[in-house]
Design an enzyme around this catalytic site. Structure first.
Site, short mmCIF file in Angstrom:
data_model
loop_
_atom_site.label_atom_id
_atom_site.label_comp_id
_atom_site.label_asym_id
_atom_site.label_seq_id
_atom_site.Cartn_x
_atom_site.Cartn_y
_atom_site.Cartn_z
N GLU A 93 0.83 -1.21 0.00
CA GLU A 93 0.00 0.00 0.00
C GLU A 93 0.86 1.25 0.00
O GLU A 93 1.95 1.26 0.56
CB GLU A 93 -0.86 0.04 1.27
N CYS A 113 6.04 -7.41 7.49
CA CYS A 113 7.10 -6.90 8.37
C CYS A 113 7.42 -7.95 9.43
O CYS A 113 6.55 -8.66 9.89
CB CYS A 113 6.62 -5.61 9.04
N ASN A 298 -4.38 3.72 16.19
CA ASN A 298 -5.43 3.30 15.29
C ASN A 298 -5.87 1.92 15.71
O ASN A 298 -5.05 1.00 15.73
CB ASN A 298 -4.81 3.14 13.90
N CYS A 341 -3.51 2.27 7.95
CA CYS A 341 -2.94 0.98 8.36
C CYS A 341 -2.93 -0.04 7.24
O CYS A 341 -3.59 0.12 6.22
CB CYS A 341 -3.63 0.44 9.60
N1 SAH Z 1 8.70 0.07 10.51
C1 SAH Z 1 8.75 1.48 10.51
C2 SAH Z 1 7.82 2.14 9.51
C3 SAH Z 1 6.45 1.56 9.34
S1 SAH Z 1 5.30 1.80 10.63
C4 SAH Z 1 8.49 2.02 11.91
O1 SAH Z 1 8.24 1.23 12.81
O2 SAH Z 1 8.63 3.21 12.11
C5 SAH Z 1 4.87 3.49 10.53
C6 SAH Z 1 4.41 4.10 11.81
O3 SAH Z 1 3.06 3.70 12.12
C7 SAH Z 1 5.26 3.72 13.01
O4 SAH Z 1 5.47 4.84 13.81
C8 SAH Z 1 4.38 2.70 13.68
O5 SAH Z 1 4.75 2.51 15.01
C9 SAH Z 1 3.01 3.31 13.48
N2 SAH Z 1 1.88 2.41 13.67
C10 SAH Z 1 1.78 1.11 13.39
N3 SAH Z 1 0.57 0.63 13.73
C11 SAH Z 1 -0.12 1.66 14.24
C12 SAH Z 1 -1.42 1.80 14.79
N4 SAH Z 1 -2.26 0.76 14.87
N5 SAH Z 1 -1.80 3.02 15.22
C13 SAH Z 1 -0.96 4.08 15.14
N6 SAH Z 1 0.28 4.01 14.64
C14 SAH Z 1 0.72 2.81 14.21
#
Ligand code: SAH
Length: 358
Positions: A93, A113, A298, A341
């Site tokens: 995505e 991931c 989220n 997400c």
């Molecule tokens: N792996 C990298 C980039 C992808 S995740 C990282 O961890 O930074 C991108 C962002 O979305 C990260 O800050 C992650 O912690 C956040 N994230 C993942 N799931 C989430 C959720 N359910 N609600 C809010 N933020 C979320």
């Protein structure tokens, strides 16, 4: 799978050498093809090439340019979400957001991931594979071909970019090249859950991209409980690497802090977070340039974390402000298309397995 090299993962000079040596194409043809690829055009759209040549090239070359499988546009703020199909049938995505400073694309770096963050949808099935440099470039290029006019990139989609280090570096070289998309490093940020060793390596590459750290907790016990990577690189190791990144590149560090009700969202925890920043990022009593993005978590169907109340978010932000920490609560874009997400990919994968299992 293919054993041929991916032509969209190549620089202009690499592509020219490849096409002239292996296909006997003149240099100007290679230039034309390179330009088309940067624009996100597949062979079908390379209109200044003859039909026969397009057919021959599309049959003989390997090009990992992703294809738009689905496109959702938010009626509320125009945010666009793309579901891309990759050459091997996998899905990723990307999201395009419209800000006053320009259009920003959030791209994926891996299919799935391996990092296992407990609140995240992208990690639920583990990682299928890492994206090629051309597949990261392709997300930007194809969105542009679709009219997105991208000026900023955030590597904050599906995957852990620093777990796909070499391909991410090649992508950064391609996307910042003035022969290619020519997007300046200052317009690119990379988000990581905290691979401290790779942060130090990235500092040495001297790209000067913005580093964004998914911190999400103010102490090791809480962080390890929600982010397994903290067992390898704890908060101290991570923040020391970030400090080094700032010293080497001079770039402000940005922190993501996802607020989860009852887990990490109390004013006491905000104060502990401020203590951490003062411990690792002050110089002669002054705080180095850092920024905190507060993101109410989220809620993900498969996860049981609850989002913090508006009141709790406000109190957390105020506690940081009192300590003179620069913090903003992230505005939620594209709420009607579930923009933030990895669930569109998950439902496409589910559909695919329903079809193949029939
Ligand atoms: N792996 C990298 C980039 C992808 S995740 C990282 O961890 O930074 C991108 C962002 O979305 C990260 O800050 C992650 O912690 C956040 N994230 C993942 N799931 C989430 C959720 N359910 N609600 C809010 N933020 C979320």
């Amino acid at each position: 799978m293919t054993d041929k090299p991916d032509i969209i993962s190549m620089s202009k000079s690499e592509l020219t050498a490849y096409l002239t040596e292996n296909y006997g194409l003149p240099r100007f043809r290679a230039d034309q093809i390179f330009k088309w690829l940067c624009k996100g055009a597949g062979f079908d759209n390379m209109t200044n090439l003859s039909k026969e040549l397009r057919k021959k090239l599309s049959e003989e070359l390997f090009c990992s340019l992703p294809k738009i499988e689905k496109k959702l546009v938010s009626k509320i703020d125009g945010t666009v979400k793309y579901l891309f199909k990759l050459y091997d049938g996998n899905y990723i995505e990307s999201v395009v957001m419209h800000y006053s400073h320009g259009n920003t694309i959030c791209i994926s770096s891996e299919v799935g991931c391996n990092m296992g963050c407990r609140f995240c949808a992208s990690t639920i099935g583990g990682m299928t594979r890492k994206l090629l440099p051309g597949e990261m470039l392709g997300q930007v290029a194809v969105a542009n071909f679709d009219g997105a006019d991208i000026s900023n990139i955030v590597m904050m989609g599906i995957g852990e970019p620093l777990d796909n280090y070499d391909n991410v570096i090649q992508f950064l070289k391609l996307v910042t090249s003035d022969e290619g998309l020519n997007i300046g490093a200052r317009h690119i940020s990379l988000s990581t859950c905290g691979l401290a060793d790779k942060i130090l390596e990235l500092a040495k590459e001297e790209f000067g991209i913005t580093l964004s750290i998914s911190l999400h907790a103010c102490d090791d016990e809480t962080r390890s409980a929600i982010m397994p990577i903290n067992n390898k690189w704890n908060i101290g190791a991570l923040l020391s690497a970030c400090r080094e990144y700032f010293i080497t590149t001079g770039r402000r560090i940005s922190f993501e802090y996802t607020l989860i009700a009852g887990k990490n969202d109390s004013p006491l925890q905000a104060n502990k977070l401020a203590d951490l920043f003062y411990k690792y990022f002050s110089e002669n009593g002054r705080l180095l340039p850092i920024h905190v993005n507060l993101i109410p978590v989220n809620e993900v169907a498969e996860r049981d974390f609850e989002t913090s109340s508006v009141e709790a978010v406000k109190k957390f932000a105020e506690a940081l402000e009192k300590r003179r920490i620069n913090a903003t609560v992230r505005r939620k874009l594209g709420p009607d298309i579930n923009a933030s997400c990895g669930q569109l990919r998950r439902s496409a994968e589910k559909e695919k397995s329903l079809i193949t299992n029939k």
